[in-house]
Scaffold this motif. Structure first.
Motif, PDB file in Angstrom:
ATOM      1  N   UNK A  67       1.001  -1.077  -0.062  1.00 27.22           N
ATOM      2  CA  UNK A  67      -0.144  -0.179  -0.125  1.00 27.22           C
ATOM      3  C   UNK A  67       0.795   1.055   0.025  1.00 27.22           C
ATOM      4  N   UNK A  68       2.278   1.055   0.855  1.00 20.82           N
ATOM      5  CA  UNK A  68       2.878   2.416   1.174  1.00 20.82           C
ATOM      6  C   UNK A  68       4.274   2.383  -1.033  1.00 20.82           C
ATOM      7  N   UNK A 170       0.795  11.089   6.058  1.00 19.58           N
ATOM      8  CA  UNK A 170       0.672  12.117   5.439  1.00 19.58           C
ATOM      9  C   UNK A 170       0.551  11.872   4.219  1.00 19.58           C
ATOM     10  N   UNK A 171       1.487  12.095   3.472  1.00 19.49           N
ATOM     11  CA  UNK A 171       0.924  11.601   1.720  1.00 19.49           C
ATOM     12  C   UNK A 171       0.466  10.494   2.248  1.00 19.49           C
ATOM     13  N   UNK A 172       0.200  10.045   2.632  1.00 15.40           N
ATOM     14  CA  UNK A 172      -0.860   8.350   2.028  1.00 15.40           C
ATOM     15  C   UNK A 172      -1.713   9.012   2.655  1.00 15.40           C
ATOM     16  N   UNK A 173      -2.748   9.788   3.034  1.00 11.77           N
ATOM     17  CA  UNK A 173      -4.144  10.555   3.631  1.00 11.77           C
ATOM     18  C   UNK A 173      -4.337   9.829   5.047  1.00 11.77           C
ATOM     19  N   UNK A 174      -2.574   9.508   5.582  1.00  8.10           N
ATOM     20  CA  UNK A 174      -3.164   9.084   7.658  1.00  8.10           C
ATOM     21  C   UNK A 174      -2.146  10.034   8.249  1.00  8.10           C
ATOM     22  N   UNK A 175      -3.155  10.242   9.342  1.00 12.89           N
ATOM     23  CA  UNK A 175      -2.515  11.573  10.512  1.00 12.89           C
ATOM     24  C   UNK A 175      -1.754  11.143  11.145  1.00 12.89           C
ATOM     25  N   UNK A 176      -1.493  11.221  11.980  1.00 13.46           N
ATOM     26  CA  UNK A 176      -0.585  11.024  13.092  1.00 13.46           C
ATOM     27  C   UNK A 176      -1.228  10.237  14.036  1.00 13.46           C
ATOM     28  N   UNK A 177      -1.743   9.359  14.926  1.00 13.13           N
ATOM     29  CA  UNK A 177      -2.730   8.860  15.274  1.00 13.13           C
ATOM     30  C   UNK A 177      -2.839   7.719  14.116  1.00 13.13           C
ATOM     31  N   UNK A 178      -3.742   7.645  12.874  1.00 10.14           N
ATOM     32  CA  UNK A 178      -3.201   6.873  12.498  1.00 10.14           C
ATOM     33  C   UNK A 178      -2.007   5.772  12.156  1.00 10.14           C
TER      34      UNK A 178
END
Length: 324
Positions: A67-68, A170-178
């Motif tokens: 996915x990354x 963040x570049x993958x649409x995921x925040x710190x909590x994610x």
């Protein structure tokens, strides 16, 4: 003329394949006759997990690596001299045989319909459940990518800085909590000695161990990873041995005790941006943790997916249908 043109547009649109659109739950329902392809995948994965308790760690690792790099399109699975799986960060990925078996079982009852990308997502979900982590919902309808190039693999290294890690997620649409939630996968993972050996013998060039490491862990890891060893051994990322193959929140409890094996894991437990989430997860009731972790993996599974005619449905997960 305008009415004729408009009619032709709608007529031509009606001839386009209609099976793939946006992701949705139970996408394949009714597309394979009386067979439920999710049940087919589940049966294969459940058996594999019973025979090898490390299967969930392997599939979570695989999903992350897929996915990354250009999204969840199963491009990691493609064979080739210069494919993604040949890149150095991906050399430790395993579980390809599990996906091959699941794909074969699905093709036997429903040929040419189910993507390898969806099988990876479904198999990972089922392995998490089989390892005690509860069952979370995932959407399906992905198509498979046709491009797999080693130089495209740029994954966060074990010593990544917090700033860089946050930016990459963040570049993958995921925040710190994610990010913190997803690292819960380390509760069943392992790390090779080469990825943390500097912390044991020469942390930041000091010729001394990392002072943040728990002394008991340091002693144990030095035994596991001798300074001049010729074999790159592994160590559990969750140092609570009884739960090292179980999806639970033990990993967070361990890093709060300074028992993080790789450097970034340990930083998670002390950095002001991540420590509150780590602390909350370490004390979360099991059902709450399962829900949080499952939702995070499901969110990652939706990164930059291919739908409609952007990709293909491979007959083999290891080879694209694209003409050479």
């Amino acid at each position: 003329m305008a009415k004729t043109t408009l009619w032709l547009i709608f007529f031509n649109l009606s001839l386009l394949p209609c099976c793939f659109a946006a992701l949705q739950h139970q996408f394949y329902k009714g597309k394979c006759g009386s067979f439920d392809v999710e049940d087919v995948v589940h049966d294969v994965v459940s058996k594999r997990c019973r025979n090898d308790p490390t299967t969930s760690a392997a599939l979570l690792h695989m999903l992350f690596h897929d996915c990354f790099v250009h999204g969840c399109d199963a491009s990691l699975l493609l064979d080739g001299e210069d494919s993604e799986k040949t890149a150095f960060p991906s050399l430790t990925v395993r579980g390809y045989d599990v996906i091959d078996e699941a794909k074969g079982a699905v093709e036997a009852v429903c040929p040419g319909v189910v993507s390898c990308a969806d099988i990876v997502v479904l198999a990972t979900r089922d392995s998490v459940s089989a390892s005690g982590g509860g069952k979370y919902k995932v959407k399906t309808g992905r198509r498979d990518g046709q491009i797999s190039v080693a130089k495209n693999v740029d994954l966060p290294p074990p010593f990544v800085s917090m700033q860089d890690a946050i930016a990459r997620f963040a570049a993958k649409g995921l925040n710190v909590k994610d990010m913190v939630h997803l690292l819960g996968a380390h509760t069943v993972g392992v790390a090779h000695c080469s990825s943390f050996k500097d912390r044991l013998y020469n942390f930041t060039g000091t010729t001394k161990p990392d002072p943040a490491m728990n002394p008991l862990l340091l002693r144990s890891l030095k035994h596991q990873c001798p300074k001049n060893a010729k074999v790159d051994n592994t160590a559990n990322l969750d140092q609570n041995l009884p739960s090292s193959t179980v999806i639970d929140n033990s990993y967070y409890q361990q890093i709060l005790m300074n028992k993080g094996v790789i450097q970034f894991d340990q930083v998670l437990s002390s950095h002001p941006l991540t420590k509150p989430t780590v602390t909350a997860l370490a004390t979360a009731p099991a059902p709450d943790f399962y829900k949080i972790f499952g939702e995070a993996v499901a969110k990652m599974s939706d990164i930059e997916v291919l739908t409609d005619m952007e990709g293909e449905i491979r007959s083999s997960c290891r080879a694209t249908n694209k003409p050479k």
